[in-house]
Design an enzyme around this catalytic site. Structure first.
Site, PDB file in Angstrom:
ATOM      1  CB  SER A   5      -0.687   2.132   4.688  1.00  0.00           C
ATOM      2  OG  SER A   5       0.206   1.551   5.624  1.00  0.00           O
ATOM      3  CB  SER A   6      -3.672  -1.536   8.225  1.00  0.00           C
ATOM      4  OG  SER A   6      -3.977  -1.811   9.577  1.00  0.00           O
ATOM      5  CG  ASN A   7       2.167  -0.357   8.446  1.00  0.00           C
ATOM      6  OD1 ASN A   7       3.049   0.467   8.641  1.00  0.00           O
ATOM      7  ND2 ASN A   7       1.932  -0.873   7.242  1.00  0.00           N
ATOM      8  CD  GLU A  18      -2.651  -9.106   7.658  1.00  0.00           C
ATOM      9  OE1 GLU A  18      -2.552  -9.785   8.705  1.00  0.00           O
ATOM     10  OE2 GLU A  18      -2.050  -8.027   7.497  1.00  0.00           O
ATOM     11  CB  CYS A  50       4.085 -10.617   4.632  1.00  0.00           C
ATOM     12  SG  CYS A  50       5.157 -10.557   6.094  1.00  0.00           S
ATOM     13  CB  THR A 109       0.418  -8.958  10.512  1.00  0.00           C
ATOM     14  OG1 THR A 109       0.265  -8.266   9.265  1.00  0.00           O
ATOM     15  CG2 THR A 109       0.250 -10.458  10.309  1.00  0.00           C
ATOM     16  CG  HIS A 167      -2.110  -0.913   1.042  1.00  0.00           C
ATOM     17  ND1 HIS A 167      -2.835  -1.415   2.107  1.00  0.00           N
ATOM     18  CD2 HIS A 167      -2.683  -1.412  -0.071  1.00  0.00           C
ATOM     19  CE1 HIS A 167      -3.810  -2.191   1.648  1.00  0.00           C
ATOM     20  NE2 HIS A 167      -3.726  -2.204   0.327  1.00  0.00           N
TER      21      HIS A 167
END
Length: 315
Positions: free
Chosen positions: A229-231, A132, A102, A171, A47
């Site tokens: 982007s989740s993170n 994910e 990943c 994750t 992302h």
């Protein structure tokens, strides 16, 4: 004499690319060398628009679904993982595919499969609609897994057999938020089986802890990352929770609203796991045009994780 104000920049370390993202990008690059352009990629490989645009310029073609991939060309699955139906569809068309999932996401998939084989119903802690989560839920037959997004979901969940539960997680979640949800699930369902090793990945964990370190000392924080982007979004939330209210997500230096940085003397900078370091350097250069800049790095830990490439590309 310069009339620029002084600005101290604190860089969080670790920041930016993780091993899974490095591997995914390298898979596309090496596939282009091995097969020649075009190489098709299902969904954004990671992302980040800058990364995707660069790979597109090299000859990668990004598509939403396999239906858009012509016969006879290789296709790559993104780092976020895919439902089992996707490789099955590729095999039915005899498409050669490379799986850039990943390995830490794959670990979650295998954990879910083990719980399912043991006859357990699985709770997946994650965000609806994220690739994910779609990929993880697609590892098992429909109805095998229930998505838990919030503490409220955990409190209100009703299950047929409370003694026969397990959970896995996306994750890239907030460590603190996820811990609260897990605490509720363990209080309500004491027999619930937990992952052998935490599912939230090392890179997400390290970047959140590192941004906490700089948040206590920064007047504002810029998180380099994509809106999807989740993170990266979690880094903004963590920074705000640590007391740095002026924490914002930006994709590029050109996206910075400088008015929101008026009056600051210390700026923290970090980057999500799919944001390249060149974008951090771009932001620092943009700051230098406006301020007398000094840069320091606050290091939580140094990462040295690497993942192997798929066998088709192993040299």
């Amino acid at each position: 004499m310069s009339d620029k104000a002084d600005l101290r920049i604190i860089l969080a370390n670790p920041r930016g690319f993780c091993a899974g993202v490095d591997r995914a990008i390298e898979i596309v690059e090496k596939a282009l060398v091995k097969y020649g352009a075009p190489v098709y990629v299902r969904h954004e490989i990671v992302h980040n628009k800058f990364v995707v645009d660069r790979l597109r310029d090299m000859g990668a073609v990004f598509v939403d679904e396999l239906d858009s991939v012509p016969d006879g060309v290789p296709v790559i699955f993104s780092a976020h993982g895919v439902p089992k139906s996707v490789p099955e569809a590729a095999e039915s068309r005899q498409l050669e595919y490379l799986d850039a999932t990943c390995p830490l996401v794959s670990k979650v998939h295998r954990g879910a499969e083990r719980h399912h084989a043991d006859g357990k119903h699985i709770l997946l802690i994650g965000h609806a609609g994220h690739p994910e989560v779609i990929g993880t839920m697609g590892q098992l037959p429909p109805g095998s897994m229930t998505l838990i997004e919030t503490e409220e979901d955990a409190e209100n969940l009703q299950v047929e057999n409370p003694e026969n539960l397990a959970f896995v997680t996306q994750t890239t979640l907030s460590l603190d938020d996820t811990a609260k949800i897990i605490s509720i699930l363990q209080r309500r369902f004491p027999a619930i089986e937990v992952p052998k090793k935490e599912d939230i990945c090392y890179a997400t964990t390290n970047r959140q802890h590192a941004v906490k370190l700089i948040a206590t000392d920064a007047d504002a924080i810029l998180v380099l990352g994509a809106p999807n982007s989740s993170n990266s979004n979690r880094l903004v939330e963590v920074a705000k929770r640590e007391g740095c209210d002026r924490s914002v997500l930006v994709e590029r230096a050109m996206d910075i609203d400088w008015s929101k940085l008026d009056g600051i003397s210390t700026l923290g900078i970090t980057a999500g796991a799919s944001a390249p370091e060149i974008l951090v350097e771009e932001v620092i250069d943009a700051c230098r045009e406006r301020y007398n800049v000094t840069v320091e790095t606050l290091t939580l830990t140094n990462e040295n994780v690497t993942f192997k490439l798929p066998r088709q590309l192993a040299s």
